[in-house]
Write a protein that holds these residues in place. Sequence first.
Motif, PDB file in Angstrom:
ATOM      1  N   THR A 132      -9.223   7.945  -2.923  1.00  0.00           N
ATOM      2  CA  THR A 132      -8.048   7.356  -3.568  1.00  0.00           C
ATOM      3  C   THR A 132      -7.833   7.982  -4.925  1.00  0.00           C
ATOM      4  O   THR A 132      -6.732   8.329  -5.298  1.00  0.00           O
ATOM      5  CB  THR A 132      -8.244   5.853  -3.735  1.00  0.00           C
ATOM      6  N   ARG A 174      -8.992  -1.471   4.688  1.00  0.00           N
ATOM      7  CA  ARG A 174      -8.030  -2.109   3.794  1.00  0.00           C
ATOM      8  C   ARG A 174      -8.064  -1.552   2.386  1.00  0.00           C
ATOM      9  O   ARG A 174      -7.387  -2.050   1.499  1.00  0.00           O
ATOM     10  CB  ARG A 174      -8.304  -3.611   3.714  1.00  0.00           C
ATOM     11  N   LYS A 175      -8.859  -0.554   2.160  1.00  0.00           N
ATOM     12  CA  LYS A 175      -9.053  -0.166   0.763  1.00  0.00           C
ATOM     13  C   LYS A 175      -7.933   0.681   0.208  1.00  0.00           C
ATOM     14  O   LYS A 175      -7.674   0.668  -0.978  1.00  0.00           O
ATOM     15  CB  LYS A 175     -10.380   0.585   0.615  1.00  0.00           C
ATOM     16  N   ILE A 177      -4.590   0.904   1.146  1.00  0.00           N
ATOM     17  CA  ILE A 177      -3.253   0.594   1.653  1.00  0.00           C
ATOM     18  C   ILE A 177      -2.184   0.971   0.641  1.00  0.00           C
ATOM     19  O   ILE A 177      -1.199   1.625   0.969  1.00  0.00           O
ATOM     20  CB  ILE A 177      -3.137  -0.898   1.992  1.00  0.00           C
ATOM     21  N   LEU A 178      -2.377   0.604  -0.582  1.00  0.00           N
ATOM     22  CA  LEU A 178      -1.363   0.888  -1.599  1.00  0.00           C
ATOM     23  C   LEU A 178      -1.214   2.381  -1.784  1.00  0.00           C
ATOM     24  O   LEU A 178      -0.119   2.913  -1.854  1.00  0.00           O
ATOM     25  CB  LEU A 178      -1.776   0.231  -2.913  1.00  0.00           C
ATOM     26  N   SER A 180      -1.905   4.745   0.339  1.00  0.00           N
ATOM     27  CA  SER A 180      -1.340   5.447   1.489  1.00  0.00           C
ATOM     28  C   SER A 180       0.138   5.177   1.630  1.00  0.00           C
ATOM     29  O   SER A 180       0.889   6.031   2.065  1.00  0.00           O
ATOM     30  CB  SER A 180      -2.083   5.072   2.772  1.00  0.00           C
ATOM     31  N   SER A 181       0.583   4.019   1.232  1.00  0.00           N
ATOM     32  CA  SER A 181       2.024   3.785   1.346  1.00  0.00           C
ATOM     33  C   SER A 181       2.750   4.492   0.227  1.00  0.00           C
ATOM     34  O   SER A 181       3.847   4.985   0.391  1.00  0.00           O
ATOM     35  CB  SER A 181       2.346   2.295   1.330  1.00  0.00           C
ATOM     36  N   LYS A 182       2.116   4.598  -0.896  1.00  0.00           N
ATOM     37  CA  LYS A 182       2.710   5.356  -1.997  1.00  0.00           C
ATOM     38  C   LYS A 182       2.822   6.814  -1.627  1.00  0.00           C
ATOM     39  O   LYS A 182       3.781   7.485  -1.933  1.00  0.00           O
ATOM     40  CB  LYS A 182       1.837   5.192  -3.246  1.00  0.00           C
ATOM     41  N   ASN A 184       3.298   8.030   1.246  1.00  0.00           N
ATOM     42  CA  ASN A 184       4.437   8.242   2.137  1.00  0.00           C
ATOM     43  C   ASN A 184       5.703   8.425   1.342  1.00  0.00           C
ATOM     44  O   ASN A 184       6.547   9.241   1.654  1.00  0.00           O
ATOM     45  CB  ASN A 184       4.594   7.042   3.076  1.00  0.00           C
ATOM     46  N   PRO A 193      10.690   2.452  -0.279  1.00  0.00           N
ATOM     47  CA  PRO A 193      11.067   1.093  -0.680  1.00  0.00           C
ATOM     48  C   PRO A 193       9.935   0.288  -1.298  1.00  0.00           C
ATOM     49  O   PRO A 193      10.155  -0.803  -1.766  1.00  0.00           O
ATOM     50  CB  PRO A 193      11.506   0.451   0.629  1.00  0.00           C
ATOM     51  N   GLY A 194       8.748   0.801  -1.271  1.00  0.00           N
ATOM     52  CA  GLY A 194       7.641   0.025  -1.835  1.00  0.00           C
ATOM     53  C   GLY A 194       7.598   0.159  -3.342  1.00  0.00           C
ATOM     54  O   GLY A 194       8.611   0.367  -3.996  1.00  0.00           O
ATOM     55  N   ALA A 195       6.412   0.083  -3.888  1.00  0.00           N
ATOM     56  CA  ALA A 195       6.266   0.159  -5.332  1.00  0.00           C
ATOM     57  C   ALA A 195       6.549   1.572  -5.800  1.00  0.00           C
ATOM     58  O   ALA A 195       6.310   2.534  -5.084  1.00  0.00           O
ATOM     59  CB  ALA A 195       4.857  -0.253  -5.719  1.00  0.00           C
TER      60      ALA A 195
END
Lengths: 315, 601
Positions: A132, A174-175, A177-178, A180-182, A184, A193-195
């Motif tokens: 990360t 679960r470590k 998630i934030l 990996s979506s970032k 993307n 659309p996320g943070a």
Amino acid sequence: MSSPRLGIQGAINIPGNTSFPGSTSSMESNFQKTPNLTERNYLGFSDCSSVDSSSNVSTISEVNKNSLNLKATELRLGLPGSQSPERDQQNTLTSSEQLDEKPLFPLLPSQKIVVSGHKRVFTDTMDSCSETNGVISSQEPSTIKASVPINKVNSNPPVSKAQLVGWPPVRSSRKNILASSKNNEEVDGKPGPGALFVKVSMDGAPYLRKVDLRGYSTYQQLSSALEKMFSCFTIGQCGSQGGPGRGSLSESKLRDLLHGSEYVVTYEDKDGDWMLMGDVPWDMFIGSCKRLKIMKGSDAIGLAPRASEKSNNRN
Amino acid sequence: MKLLQQSMDPNQKRAKAVDRVDSVDTGVASFDSTRMCPFPDEVLERVLSLIDSHKDRSSVSLVCKDWYNAERWSRRHVFIGNCYSVSPEIVAARFPRIRSVTLKGKPRFSDFNLVPEYWGADVHPWLSVFATAYPFLEELRLKRMAVSDESLEFLATNFQGFKALSLLSCDGFSTDGLKAIATHCKNLTELDIHENGMDDLGGHWLNCFPESLTTLQVLNFASLNSEVSFESLEKLISRNKSLRVLKVNRNISLDQLQKLLLQAPQLSELGTGTFMQELISCPITDLKTTFSNCKNLVTISGLWDATSLYLPVIYPACVNLTFLNLSYATLRSGELSNLLQHCKSLRRLWLLDTVGDKGLEAVGAHCPLLEELRVFPADPFDQEVFLGVTESGFVSVSEGCPKLRYVLYFCRQMTNAAVATIARNCPDFTHFRLCIMNPGQPDYLTKQPMDEAFGSIVKTCPNLQRLAVSGQLTDRTFEYIGKYSKKLETLSVAFAGSSDLGMEYVLGGCPKLRKLEIRDCPFGNGALLSGLTKYESMRSLWMSACNVTMNGCKVLAKERPRLNVEVMKDEGGDGSEAHKVYVYRTVAGPRRDAPPFVLTL
């Protein structure tokens, strides 16, 4: 007292949060009150030196000696500006109360497996965290002045919590998630659309902050958040210039400082150009903003004269 | 009757139970041909075959010898909560007609990297015995076991009628093992691969399902990262009309999901792939229609990258949903609120804390039937500046959802007052797991320890079965727990307590305690040994980074030979500390497969 997230409340406009006493005065008093940082492991055992002898560790002990001079930029673990539990100077672990005042974790750079004789083992959790960290670091060229060793530590996202094996008790799936979506979002080339976290730097501040642009819907909200976030540094400046005492600084004065001739907020857009914040519609702004920078008016040559006009037009 | 209580759990001491039944003359047990039991064997077996619960079966087996025999012959499913509590030979000897086995291995803290690699819990010795004892084995469900590709191949080739495989939190295998299962199990009904430490070498395993396979009911490969061939998947789905559970991985796009759902409108549980797509070929209304055609859908999960852009397509299906797993979707409060307005029937909800307190207010407002809530941290290591949820979100949910029974809540701040309110609002809690992520953190408003919070839970919730505590806690918390929680079975403790007394309170109270896991607490030998009389009625005890020494463990091992007292050696150290201790009851004696770093005392 206030929540550990004191310094953050102003920055992140998460709807629904109850009002936190995010006043600057209490934030200052946090910094004043905090005792010197002593290096210790999470159980409070005194001897940490056997664990690792990397250069960073010795750097930290230097920091300890110098920390008297660095109250305002005090080394904090976890979150910048967060309030740690009251810390005891002793390293003994005999009395039960000591154990309850859990000190925060020692600062060590992210490492691979380190096994020590003490009750502390760094294992694969570090790997996932390093991944990360690696992800985030690759997006962040370090721009922090290296004069104070603290910067080196804080320039990486705080890794302290990750050094505690198996805590928080979250499965490895679960470590990230934030992160990996970032990822993307970045990969798509436009904000997802996320943070949408961007770095915010301020001239003269020893470390950067991050804000989530999606937490705001107007320039005004973002400005207020930035004011609150960086007020400590502003106040420091003001005080050294013989300004009013700390306790009597009001929000409006801060605003003036930030929006007046003292500071302007600029941002770097997708093309790498530094733009004055406030010219384009909000949605377009967050679509192109890569990072923010709060510059001194004197540095913003050519922009500064318009800064005060802009602050009037911003509303 | 203490005898019966001790032997109630079927995975413990089955052999001993036999001895006990023989030696206790209750007047009902008969050794000669004069039967007290009025039913012929066949009838008894027939009746008992209808009993499914293993706890009930355990009770049944203790009534008398006839019932014991009838029960063992009629049992089809065996549940073994600790693979080392009994040996495969003992199981095979007692139960001759097993078709389905559930087997759990490593201590739960292995999920969080507290158990070193190669600790054990190898499934292979079990499979070897089962190959001869239960050639007609149909179902195998493994949790926290070490499973190799060879074992999976062995399984696939030695059990002709094998139907259902479920691997949860296992490790040691790769997709090659899955290939073997897909290739050889001609009657496969279930392949459920969930959160394992496995090597994902590619998605080719999916192509190994033969064309002739039409019996599939459950397929879950959501936690596998590699892309599978969509063509193979689509064909597989289209010819397996009994499929009711399908959970795909993130690589499956919305377009592809649309096609799959058209083939499988009968699904009752769906795990989607990614829910974000730049350019979607079919109109969104088509997706929405497809979802509305899935009349049986009660569970939706997956939803990676979901946003308000595509979430509305599931709205038609939401009205019947009982379980919604959003724990991989970084939703904000607004998106969640819009979604939940359609989910009035929801019983179980899993979320990420990105929804914030405002999102939880929406939960309380729209989901009155909610029984289970899990809120996971999106950012457990504080990489970003993100508050997550606080005590106020939890309180909002408790106000709107009085039927809450199960809560898992990760937060960064909590107060005693809030938890007391929550307990008052939801007295039906059976599972209360609160994780304040900063270890040893007190009530952030009063600066007091969180003792009263957990005190209010145990006092107000008589049905509490499982409790996980966190925050700054003194021995008082454990005094409350020991005194009030009469039905507590599982207790997890970390960074808490002031002295041995804490653990002693728990071991002295809590009559139903089965699993106790403790890390980083100041409990020493005194505390450990205070449970001398209790451990045999429990499944297991885990203590790591506490103040227990080798000497204390040796005393325990000496006093209680029917316990396995295992100490995991720490590298370095002076050898007198017992860094990780795992104690469990067993009828199988000390482990024969213990690695060098595990010392059985």
